[in-house]
Motif scaffolding. Structure first.
Motif, PDB file in Angstrom:
ATOM      1  N   CYS A  51       0.837  -1.208   0.000  1.00  0.00           N
ATOM      2  CA  CYS A  51       0.000   0.000   0.000  1.00  0.00           C
ATOM      3  C   CYS A  51       0.865   1.249   0.000  1.00  0.00           C
ATOM      4  O   CYS A  51       0.599   2.196  -0.750  1.00  0.00           O
ATOM      5  N   GLN A  58      -6.971  -0.231  -3.447  1.00  0.00           N
ATOM      6  CA  GLN A  58      -7.843  -0.406  -2.285  1.00  0.00           C
ATOM      7  C   GLN A  58      -8.694  -1.660  -2.451  1.00  0.00           C
ATOM      8  O   GLN A  58      -8.907  -2.400  -1.506  1.00  0.00           O
ATOM      9  N   ASP A  62      -8.753  -4.745   0.076  1.00  0.00           N
ATOM     10  CA  ASP A  62     -10.006  -5.202   0.681  1.00  0.00           C
ATOM     11  C   ASP A  62     -10.211  -6.706   0.473  1.00  0.00           C
ATOM     12  O   ASP A  62     -10.628  -7.410   1.401  1.00  0.00           O
ATOM     13  N   CYS A 103      -3.978   1.546   6.126  1.00  0.00           N
ATOM     14  CA  CYS A 103      -4.355   2.744   5.376  1.00  0.00           C
ATOM     15  C   CYS A 103      -3.531   3.966   5.795  1.00  0.00           C
ATOM     16  O   CYS A 103      -3.314   4.875   4.996  1.00  0.00           O
TER      17      CYS A 103
END
Length: 108
Positions: A51, A58, A62, A103
Motif C-alpha cells: 500500500c 484499495q 479489501d 491505510c
C-alpha cells in the motif's frame, strides 16, 4: 506524510481489541488470536508495504483482508467457545485496527 507501519504495535492493538470483545471466552480463544497474529504478521506487513508503495489498489487490499478475516473467523468458530455473533464482532474489531494501520501508511 504517511505513518510507519509497526507490526508489533498493530498486533498488540489487535490482541487488546480481541480480548475486550471476547470477554470471558478470552482464556479459551487467546491462543488462536496469538497464533493468528504471529503467523500472519509478515503478510500483514507486506500488505502495508504494498500500500505504501502504491503497488496495490484499495480493492485488492479489501479482498486480501477479507480472506484474512474469513480465516480468523473460521478458526474461532471451530473452537466453539464463543458465540457466532461475538466472533463476528471480535473479528470486525480486530480488522478495523489492522485496516486503519495499513491505510495510515498510504501516502497522500
Amino acid at each position: 506524510m504517511a505513518t510507519p507501519f509497526d507490526i508489533t504495535e498493530v498486533s498488540n492493538k489487535m490482541l487488546s481489541a480481541a480480548r475486550e470483545s471476547v470477554g470471558d471466552g478470552w482464556k479459551k480463544s487467546d491462543s488462536v488470536f496469538r497464533e493468528f497474529t504471529r503467523n500472519n504478521a509478515e503478510r500483514m506487513a507486506m500488505l502495508a508495504d504494498l500500500c505504501a508503495a502504491g503497488e496495490i489498489t484499495q480493492e485488492q487490499l479489501d479482498l486480501r483482508l477479507k480472506g484474512e478475516k474469513d480465516m480468523l473467523e473460521a478458526q474461532l468458530n471451530a473452537l466453539n467457545v464463543i458465540t457466532a455473533s461475538t466472533v463476528q464482532k471480535t473479528v470486525n474489531s480486530v480488522f478495523d485496527i489492522l485496516t486503519k494501520a495499513i491505510c495510515a501508511v498510504i501516502p497522500g
